[in-house]
Design a protein around this motif. Structure first.
Motif, PDB file in Angstrom:
ATOM      1  N   PRO A 235       4.966  25.752  43.024  1.00 29.53           N
ATOM      2  CA  PRO A 235       5.871  26.702  42.383  1.00 29.53           C
ATOM      3  C   PRO A 235       5.155  28.004  42.056  1.00 29.53           C
ATOM      4  N   ALA A 236       5.920  29.011  41.688  1.00 30.32           N
ATOM      5  CA  ALA A 236       5.309  30.242  41.210  1.00 30.32           C
ATOM      6  C   ALA A 236       4.506  29.927  39.960  1.00 30.32           C
ATOM      7  N   PRO A 237       3.286  30.470  39.816  1.00 33.04           N
ATOM      8  CA  PRO A 237       2.433  30.126  38.670  1.00 33.04           C
ATOM      9  C   PRO A 237       3.120  30.314  37.333  1.00 33.04           C
ATOM     10  N   GLU A 238       3.888  31.394  37.189  1.00 33.87           N
ATOM     11  CA  GLU A 238       4.501  31.664  35.889  1.00 33.87           C
ATOM     12  C   GLU A 238       5.565  30.634  35.523  1.00 33.87           C
ATOM     13  N   LYS A 239       6.037  29.859  36.509  1.00 35.27           N
ATOM     14  CA  LYS A 239       7.043  28.836  36.235  1.00 35.27           C
ATOM     15  C   LYS A 239       6.429  27.459  36.024  1.00 35.27           C
ATOM     16  N   MET A 240       5.129  27.337  36.238  1.00 34.36           N
ATOM     17  CA  MET A 240       4.489  26.045  36.111  1.00 34.36           C
ATOM     18  C   MET A 240       4.276  25.704  34.647  1.00 34.36           C
ATOM     19  N   PRO A 241       4.607  24.465  34.209  1.00 33.61           N
ATOM     20  CA  PRO A 241       4.415  24.096  32.802  1.00 33.61           C
ATOM     21  C   PRO A 241       2.944  24.116  32.418  1.00 33.61           C
ATOM     22  N   LEU A 242       2.650  24.647  31.248  1.00 31.47           N
ATOM     23  CA  LEU A 242       1.301  24.635  30.675  1.00 31.47           C
ATOM     24  C   LEU A 242       0.266  25.366  31.537  1.00 31.47           C
ATOM     25  N   TRP A 243       0.715  26.366  32.287  1.00 31.11           N
ATOM     26  CA  TRP A 243      -0.225  27.134  33.112  1.00 31.11           C
ATOM     27  C   TRP A 243      -1.341  27.749  32.267  1.00 31.11           C
ATOM     28  N   SER A 244      -0.966  28.442  31.208  1.00 34.20           N
ATOM     29  CA  SER A 244      -1.975  29.106  30.374  1.00 34.20           C
ATOM     30  C   SER A 244      -2.851  28.087  29.660  1.00 34.20           C
ATOM     31  N   VAL A 245      -2.298  26.935  29.324  1.00 32.37           N
ATOM     32  CA  VAL A 245      -3.083  25.883  28.676  1.00 32.37           C
ATOM     33  C   VAL A 245      -4.177  25.389  29.621  1.00 32.37           C
ATOM     34  N   TYR A 246      -3.820  25.161  30.879  1.00 33.07           N
ATOM     35  CA  TYR A 246      -4.817  24.706  31.847  1.00 33.07           C
ATOM     36  C   TYR A 246      -5.938  25.733  31.961  1.00 33.07           C
ATOM     37  N   HIS A 247      -5.573  26.993  32.084  1.00 34.33           N
ATOM     38  CA  HIS A 247      -6.573  28.043  32.225  1.00 34.33           C
ATOM     39  C   HIS A 247      -7.491  28.088  30.996  1.00 34.33           C
ATOM     40  N   THR A 248      -6.937  27.892  29.812  1.00 35.90           N
ATOM     41  CA  THR A 248      -7.739  27.905  28.585  1.00 35.90           C
ATOM     42  C   THR A 248      -8.725  26.754  28.559  1.00 35.90           C
ATOM     43  N   VAL A 249      -8.260  25.547  28.916  1.00 39.67           N
ATOM     44  CA  VAL A 249      -9.146  24.372  28.910  1.00 39.67           C
ATOM     45  C   VAL A 249     -10.264  24.545  29.928  1.00 39.67           C
ATOM     46  N   LEU A 250      -9.937  25.051  31.112  1.00 46.22           N
ATOM     47  CA  LEU A 250     -10.967  25.246  32.123  1.00 46.22           C
ATOM     48  C   LEU A 250     -11.992  26.278  31.657  1.00 46.22           C
ATOM     49  N   THR A 251     -11.534  27.360  31.060  1.00 42.54           N
ATOM     50  CA  THR A 251     -12.453  28.379  30.549  1.00 42.54           C
ATOM     51  C   THR A 251     -13.362  27.795  29.481  1.00 42.54           C
ATOM     52  N   ALA A 252     -12.800  26.969  28.593  1.00 44.98           N
ATOM     53  CA  ALA A 252     -13.590  26.331  27.533  1.00 44.98           C
ATOM     54  C   ALA A 252     -14.622  25.373  28.121  1.00 44.98           C
ATOM     55  N   GLN A 253     -14.220  24.614  29.126  1.00 41.27           N
ATOM     56  CA  GLN A 253     -15.147  23.656  29.719  1.00 41.27           C
ATOM     57  C   GLN A 253     -16.310  24.364  30.407  1.00 41.27           C
ATOM     58  N   LEU A 254     -16.007  25.426  31.126  1.00 47.07           N
ATOM     59  CA  LEU A 254     -17.062  26.183  31.803  1.00 47.07           C
ATOM     60  C   LEU A 254     -17.997  26.855  30.796  1.00 47.07           C
ATOM     61  N   ALA A 255     -17.445  27.302  29.667  1.00 43.21           N
ATOM     62  CA  ALA A 255     -18.285  27.918  28.625  1.00 43.21           C
ATOM     63  C   ALA A 255     -19.252  26.904  28.037  1.00 43.21           C
ATOM     64  N   ASN A 275     -14.573  27.434  20.441  1.00 43.55           N
ATOM     65  CA  ASN A 275     -14.239  28.820  20.138  1.00 43.55           C
ATOM     66  C   ASN A 275     -13.232  29.390  21.127  1.00 43.55           C
ATOM     67  N   VAL A 276     -13.382  29.051  22.409  1.00 40.32           N
ATOM     68  CA  VAL A 276     -12.437  29.529  23.421  1.00 40.32           C
ATOM     69  C   VAL A 276     -11.032  29.021  23.117  1.00 40.32           C
ATOM     70  N   ILE A 277     -10.926  27.733  22.796  1.00 39.77           N
ATOM     71  CA  ILE A 277      -9.613  27.138  22.537  1.00 39.77           C
ATOM     72  C   ILE A 277      -9.018  27.687  21.245  1.00 39.77           C
ATOM     73  N   THR A 278      -9.837  27.867  20.230  1.00 38.70           N
ATOM     74  CA  THR A 278      -9.349  28.405  18.958  1.00 38.70           C
ATOM     75  C   THR A 278      -8.853  29.838  19.120  1.00 38.70           C
ATOM     76  N   GLU A 279      -9.634  30.652  19.826  1.00 35.98           N
ATOM     77  CA  GLU A 279      -9.247  32.044  20.022  1.00 35.98           C
ATOM     78  C   GLU A 279      -7.956  32.177  20.825  1.00 35.98           C
ATOM     79  N   ALA A 280      -7.648  31.180  21.657  1.00 32.55           N
ATOM     80  CA  ALA A 280      -6.400  31.190  22.421  1.00 32.55           C
ATOM     81  C   ALA A 280      -5.210  30.692  21.595  1.00 32.55           C
TER      82      ALA A 280
END
Length: 364
Positions: A235-255, A275-280
């Motif tokens: 699907p289009a990314p903006e229509k995917m459920p929890l798209w921003s949540v996935y991106h936040t978790v991945l960013t936190a894990q890489l950090a 900190n990444v998850i809290t700031e989001a």
């Protein structure tokens, strides 16, 4: 340094004459296999294994450097150990106080002719030997290839239990002895359950599904989590459920992974992810530690937690697994096993952490 030499150095540090080992996880390196039966007694000069008839031949075949003693109903452990205490004048013996019941500890206090001191041996397992690292690498390889397989296998309309059964079967085909723990398959709203074991729920197209699983190989564990998008079409990314949540978790894990190196405190690695998850704006939705050590047990110490000040050292193996859980909507968790190296960290999995769809599609 050999296992027995390391243990004897520890005896010197603890001012003990010997240690009596009874837990499955701390006996395993001595026995060569996992069992809850039997005992290991290591003194400054000798090493003993006390085991019953069921395991005696296997221990004799797989070990060297130990005196073997046959444990029988007419000759229980104290009857075997007391003569050793007398012959070597063992005045202070450590025992695993957290691993035995109050009743057992009380019995030993009266039955063994020595002073018993409660100790923990867990710290001795924090830095893995080269052989242990190689074994855990293989356990991780099994999990890694199984994750790639199960992503292609999952289809809308399957029950979570079907997915778990296929995953566990495939891991065994790859060489696993058994799963490291009960396989977690949590799809759709059930993804908000951090430990949502596989259920009868039917997996629906368009949902996220989180799988947390591991393979036990030669007595050592792997632990891996991936969250996939269940769909036959991307699907289009903006229509995917929890798209921003996935991106936040991945960013936190890489950090968190980027923060891992010798000399860093475990709590600082936790903070890098938290900190990444809290700031989001999702701080209240991340309620567990960022990770834990792994080895013979799937959960060992130290932990990537807000309060663990253990200093990382080369040879430690820990998981990194931040997550966000939204009640009624679902959740995301991503987990790798990471080896602390001389100058940083090595991730032991190769499956991409971009958001992968079941089948062959991928996003992010």
């Amino acid at each position: 340094m050999t296992l027995l030499a390391t243990l004897r150095d520890w005896l010197d540090q603890q001012q003990l004459d010997a240690v009596l080992i009874s837990s499955r996880q701390n006996k395993q390196p001595h026995f060569g296999f996992a069992t809850g039966s039997g005992y290991v007694l290591v003194t400054r000069h000798t090493a003993h294994i006390v085991v019953d008839f069921r395991y005696y031949a296997q221990v004799a075949e797989q070990t060297s450097g130990y005196q073997l003693h046959l444990l029988e109903s007419q000759k229980p452990m104290p009857a075997i150990v007391n003569p050793i205490i007398a012959s070597e004048n063992l005045r202070r013996i450590g025992f695993e106080g957290e691993q035995v019941s109050w009743q057992t500890g009380s019995d030993w206090q009266t039955q063994l002719n020595t002073t018993l001191v409660a100790v923990s041996l867990d710290a001795l397992r924090q830095i893995k030997t080269p052989q242990e690292i190689a074994t855990i690498r293989e356990a991780c390889r099994i999990a890694d290839s199984s994750a790639a397989h199960i992503r292609r296998f999952i289809q809308p309309g399957m029950r979570e239990r079907e997915v778990a059964a296929e995953l566990e079967w495939f891991m065994k085909q790859q060489g696993a002895e058994k799963p490291s723990f009960d396989t977690i398959v949590a799809s759709g709203p059930r993804g908000a359950l951090p430990h949502g074991k596989a259920s009868e729920k039917v997996i629906v197209a368009g949902e996220l599904v989180t799988l947390d699983f591991g393979a036990q190989y030669q007595g050592y564990c792997s632990d891996m989590t991936r969250t996939f998008l269940v769909t036959g079409r991307d699907p289009a990314p903006e229509k995917m459920p929890l798209w921003s949540v996935y991106h936040t978790v991945l960013t936190a894990q890489l950090a968190a992974i980027a923060a891992i190196r010798p000399g860093v405190r475990c709590c600082d690695v936790d903070a890098a992810a938290r900190n990444v998850i809290t700031e989001a704006g999702y701080g209240a939705n991340f309620g567990h530690n960022t990770g834990h050590a792994i080895g013979i047990d799937v959960h060992e110490n130290p932990r990537f937690s807000p309060t663990d000040t253990t200093i990382l050292q080369p040879g430690m193996l820990l998981t990194v697994e931040p997550g966000i859980y939204l009640e009624g909507q679902g959740g995301v968790r991503i987990e790798d096993v990471v080896l602390v190296t001389a100058d940083g960290a090595e991730v032991l999995y190769t499956l991409p952490k971009t958001l992968l769809a079941t089948g062959e599609g991928s996003w992010m």
